[in-house]
Design a protein around this motif. Structure first.
Motif, PDB file in Angstrom:
ATOM      1  N   LYS A  12       0.844  -1.200   0.000  1.00 23.26           N
ATOM      2  CA  LYS A  12       0.000   0.000   0.000  1.00 23.26           C
ATOM      3  C   LYS A  12       0.875   1.245   0.000  1.00 23.26           C
ATOM      4  O   LYS A  12       2.041   1.198   0.391  1.00 23.26           O
ATOM      5  N   TYR A  49       1.264   5.368   1.227  1.00 20.27           N
ATOM      6  CA  TYR A  49       0.819   6.300   2.259  1.00 20.27           C
ATOM      7  C   TYR A  49       1.515   7.645   2.053  1.00 20.27           C
ATOM      8  O   TYR A  49       2.709   7.700   1.740  1.00 20.27           O
ATOM      9  N   VAL A  66       2.886  10.788   4.015  1.00 16.13           N
ATOM     10  CA  VAL A  66       3.288  11.001   5.404  1.00 16.13           C
ATOM     11  C   VAL A  66       4.042  12.312   5.531  1.00 16.13           C
ATOM     12  O   VAL A  66       4.603  12.839   4.566  1.00 16.13           O
ATOM     13  N   LEU A  85       0.733   6.622  11.880  1.00 14.93           N
ATOM     14  CA  LEU A  85       0.376   5.847  10.690  1.00 14.93           C
ATOM     15  C   LEU A  85       0.159   4.393  11.069  1.00 14.93           C
ATOM     16  O   LEU A  85       0.955   3.805  11.799  1.00 14.93           O
ATOM     17  N   VAL A  90       0.098   0.780   9.578  1.00 13.76           N
ATOM     18  CA  VAL A  90       0.538   0.032   8.394  1.00 13.76           C
ATOM     19  C   VAL A  90       0.390  -1.458   8.648  1.00 13.76           C
ATOM     20  O   VAL A  90       0.106  -1.885   9.775  1.00 13.76           O
TER      21      VAL A  90
END
Length: 231
Positions: free
Chosen positions: A10, A12, A14, A20, A22
């Motif tokens: 995936k 992300y 940031v 976060l 994950v």
């Protein structure tokens, strides 16, 4: 400054100090992890796009916690085949806090180990002195009769509905056993038709009294009751 990273299949977006969640990483809470697959780095008006990754860029994060998501129920039933299958799944995850976004091949700064505080003089004397005091007596465990009375009081509930004539076997609903069936009957719930006609308010009242925490909706009681009523 912000970055786009890839982990666990995936992507992300940031920035520093972001929390976060994950896919699970093999790391303990408090340790540091580095994400090397950085697809994009932005700093004000400047944006660097990787091909496919940005060379020399990395994102450093600290592991905050290892956890598991909410339980997902998968219920399958074949009508008139006496076939039911109920499975649950909780996805593992790692919660991290982004500490730094590095570019140009920079390496993360080493985290200094915390200094151990020197033991106080009073604590040293206490450890050196012999243990003269007797150990405190443990509290007596409650008697079996008292435990039974408490359980009876917990099990006692006031009816919320007027029970109709007739009674269905509520144990055919997945997740309902003899004990739970008695509690539902005590609330005035005795037939599939009552469960089929549950309103959102009715479900909330039953959840609150029996502390179900969303179990009726999670286990699809209304759909199960419709199938059982029509079987």
């Amino acid at each position: 400054m912000f970055a786009v990273i890839k982990t666990g299949g995936k992507q992300y977006t940031v920035a520093a100090d972001d929390l976060l969640r994950v896919e699970k990483l093999e790391a303990e809470a408090g340790s540091t992890v580095t994400f090397d697959e950085v697809l994009l780095v932005g700093n004000g008006a400047e944006t660097t796009v990787g091909a496919p990754t940005v060379e020399g860029a990395s994102v450093v994060a600290e592991v905050v916690d290892q956890g598991r998501g909410r339980k997902i129920i998968v219920f399958k039933k074949r009508r008139r085949q006496n076939s039911r299958r109920r499975n649950g799944h909780r996805q593992s995850y790692t919660l991290v806090k982004v500490t730094d976004i590095l570019t140009g091949g920079a390496k993360p700064a080493k985290k200094a180990a915390p200094k151990k505080a020197a033991p106080k003089a009073e604590e040293k004397e206490a450890e050196a002195a012999p243990k003269a005091e007797a150990a405190p007596k443990t509290e007596e465990a409650p008697k079996a009769s008292e435990v039974k009375e408490d359980k009876k009081e917990e099990a006692a509930v006031e009816p919320l509905f007027t029970a109709p004539e007739g009674k269905d076997d509520l144990k055919k609903i997945s997740g309902v056993g003899p004990v739970l069936e008695k509690k539902l009957n005590a609330l005035g719930i005795t037939t599939y038709e009552q469960i089929v006609n549950f309103s959102a308010e009715d479900i909330a009242r039953v959840d609150e009294v029996l502390n179900f925490k969303g179990r009726i909706e999670r286990d699809n009681w209304v759909e199960q009751a419709k199938e059982l009523a029509g079987a």
